[in-house]
Design an enzyme around this catalytic site. Structure first.
Site, PDB file in Angstrom:
ATOM      1  N   ASP A  53      -5.198  -2.965 -16.504  1.00 35.19           N
ATOM      2  CA  ASP A  53      -5.406  -1.915 -15.497  1.00 35.19           C
ATOM      3  C   ASP A  53      -4.831  -0.637 -16.109  1.00 35.19           C
ATOM      4  OD1 ASP A  53      -5.294  -0.085 -13.435  1.00 35.19           O
ATOM      5  OD2 ASP A  53      -4.092  -1.344 -12.088  1.00 35.19           O
TER       6      ASP A  53
ATOM      7  N   TRP B 154       1.472  -1.965  -8.581  1.00 35.94           N
ATOM      8  CA  TRP B 154       0.038  -2.240  -8.736  1.00 35.94           C
ATOM      9  C   TRP B 154      -0.198  -3.603  -9.379  1.00 35.94           C
ATOM     10  CZ3 TRP B 154      -2.594   0.411  -5.543  1.00 35.94           C
ATOM     11  CH2 TRP B 154      -2.230   1.733  -5.243  1.00 35.94           C
TER      12      TRP B 154
ATOM     13  N   LYS C  71      -6.865   9.095 -11.223  1.00 33.46           N
ATOM     14  CA  LYS C  71      -5.569   9.411 -11.809  1.00 33.46           C
ATOM     15  C   LYS C  71      -5.735  10.310 -13.035  1.00 33.46           C
ATOM     16  CE  LYS C  71      -3.388   6.887  -8.808  1.00 33.46           C
ATOM     17  NZ  LYS C  71      -3.409   5.442  -8.871  1.00 33.46           N
TER      18      LYS C  71
HETATM   19  C1  LIG Z   1      -3.606   4.165  -8.120  1.00 34.76           C
HETATM   20  C2  LIG Z   1      -3.616   2.919  -8.884  1.00 34.76           C
HETATM   21  C3  LIG Z   1      -4.394   1.812  -8.486  1.00 34.76           C
HETATM   22  C4  LIG Z   1      -5.240   1.832  -7.235  1.00 34.76           C
HETATM   23  O1  LIG Z   1      -6.380   2.582  -7.450  1.00 34.76           O
HETATM   24  P1  LIG Z   1      -7.533   2.695  -6.364  1.00 34.76           P
HETATM   25  O2  LIG Z   1      -8.667   3.267  -7.183  1.00 34.76           O
HETATM   26  O3  LIG Z   1      -7.050   3.613  -5.298  1.00 34.76           O
HETATM   27  O4  LIG Z   1      -7.842   1.340  -5.834  1.00 34.76           O
HETATM   28  C5  LIG Z   1      -4.367   0.692  -9.279  1.00 34.76           C
HETATM   29  N1  LIG Z   1      -3.632   0.627 -10.385  1.00 34.76           N
HETATM   30  C6  LIG Z   1      -2.878   1.663 -10.803  1.00 34.76           C
HETATM   31  C7  LIG Z   1      -2.079   1.540 -12.051  1.00 34.76           C
HETATM   32  C8  LIG Z   1      -2.843   2.835 -10.057  1.00 34.76           C
HETATM   33  O5  LIG Z   1      -2.085   3.861 -10.465  1.00 34.76           O
END
Ligand SMILES: *Cc1c(COP(=O)(O)O)cnc(C)c1O
Length: 359
Positions: free
Chosen positions: A171, A105, A195
């Site tokens: 993030d 990511w 998540k």
């Molecule tokens: C799943 C994930 C993403 C992507 O998320 P989306 O909402 O599907 O764009 C980005 N960063 C991390 C750490 C993730 O686990």
């Protein structure tokens, strides 16, 4: 049919949510709080939804102890649009952003930032096969440093908010609401809901407007975090179901001991899981011990021939979602906030049984 209360859901995302949250969300789709209308057919300008948005922000602020100077937004586009949005807001004219690459990511975030301006890779986890989180080096002249606090796919996680001489952009998609955050270190954090917060469809931003880079040209509207803040996340129609359900989940956390209790439960689950991975002669952990993720435990079978047996036994025991990501292989047990300790115990039992029968 087995009801979903009997399934042990280790899915890496979309995630497990508390059963009571699922039930309240389902009820609200039928009828929101005796209003005669469904949550998904009321106006987002109605007092009922304005109150839901306010509670979502309020719950996030309380859970994470967010300082007043930070704004809290619930927008669309997921964390993937967040890669671009954060770059747009924190990159000054002629400036640059630094990216710590610790997994899939963060690589994507770095690639998106290059669409906006100068971005530099300051650590490359590929050197360690993404098994560990390297220390952040001193950051040269960048406006801010982007990190991915938990690497969902490789199962590594920063042990805490790292020391950095620049404001951080984090993030936190896969470890939001799993522990407290030192906001003094951050210009912005963001997290896709699906998540560890709620259903897919919204992404939460918590950002300090004073740290947004000054730029000559106006940003395109949807990328402008300050514009969204001035409209209270209602610049356009918000994803009401995802926000409502996330709000319920945050309310649930507040009513169940807040982050301290969540953190304690998560620690207990991770300790049980890693103890078995380390003890069991048939499996080996993927990540370095001091970089292990509390949320996603990655492991592989020492002998590949037991993989089908393990998968079969998991299916029979109602254990869902332990396959590793296709890019890494092996197995991954995602232990998001709502996963009960009993589910980890069920997985451990299967691992022990296989050791007895196939060891
Ligand atoms: C799943 C994930 C993403 C992507 O998320 P989306 O909402 O599907 O764009 C980005 N960063 C991390 C750490 C993730 O686990």
């Amino acid at each position: 049919m087995v009801s979903n209360t009997q399934i042990h859901n280790f899915s890496a995302g979309p995630c497990i949510l508390p059963q009571s949250v699922m039930e309240q969300a389902a009820d609200a789709v039928r009828e929101l709080d005796g209003s005669g209308l469904s949550l998904i057919e009321i106006s987002h300008r109605s007092p009922a939804f304005v109150a839901i948005m306010a509670e979502a922000q309020d719950n996030a602020r309380k859970l994470l102890n967010v300082p007043d100077r930070f704004e809290i937004l619930f927008l669309q586009g997921g964390a993937s649009l967040g890669f671009l949005t954060t770059a747009c807001n924190f990159l000054s004219d002629g400036g640059s952003l630094d990216y710590a690459i610790t997994g899939t990511w963060s690589k994507k975030a770095y690639a998106e930032a290059k669409h906006v301006g100068q971005a530099h890779m300051i650590t490359d986890g590929a050197e360690f096969g993404f098994r560990k989180i390297p220390k952040l080096p001193r950051s040269s002249s960048a406006d801010a440093v982007h990190i991915t606090t938990n690497n969902t796919i490789f199962g590594t996680q920063y042990a805490g908010d790292p020391i950095c001489d620049k404001p951080l952009i984090g993030d936190m998609s896969s470890d939001i609401f799993s522990r407290s955050i030192d906001f003094d270190k951050y210009a912005c954090i963001y997290a896709g809901a699906q998540k560890n917060m709620g259903p897919a469809g919204t992404v939460m931003y918590i950002f300090d407007p004073a740290k947004v880079a000054s730029q000559e040209a106006a940003l395109p509207s949807y990328f402008d975090l300050k514009l969204h803040a001035s409209k209270d996340s209602m610049f356009n129609t918000p994803p009401v179901f995802a926000i409502y359900t996330s709000m319920l989940n945050m309310r649930w956390m507040l009513e169940n001991g807040g982050l301290a209790a969540v953190e304690k439960r998560n620690r207990a689950k991770a300790d049980m899981m890693y103890a078995e991975i380390d003890r069991n002669s048939l499996f080996t952990g993927f990540a370095d011990v001091d970089s292990r993720s509390v949320m996603n435990a990655t492991f592989t079978a020492v002998d590949e021939s037991i993989e089908p047996v393990f998968k079969q036994r998991c299916a029979e025991a109602g254990i869902n979602g332990v396959n590793g990501h296709k890019s890494v292989g092996g197995f991954r047990a995602s232990m998001y906030n709502a996963l009960p300790l009993e589910s980890v115990a069920a997985l451990v039992e299967v691992m022990q049984e296989i050791e007895r029968t196939h060891g």
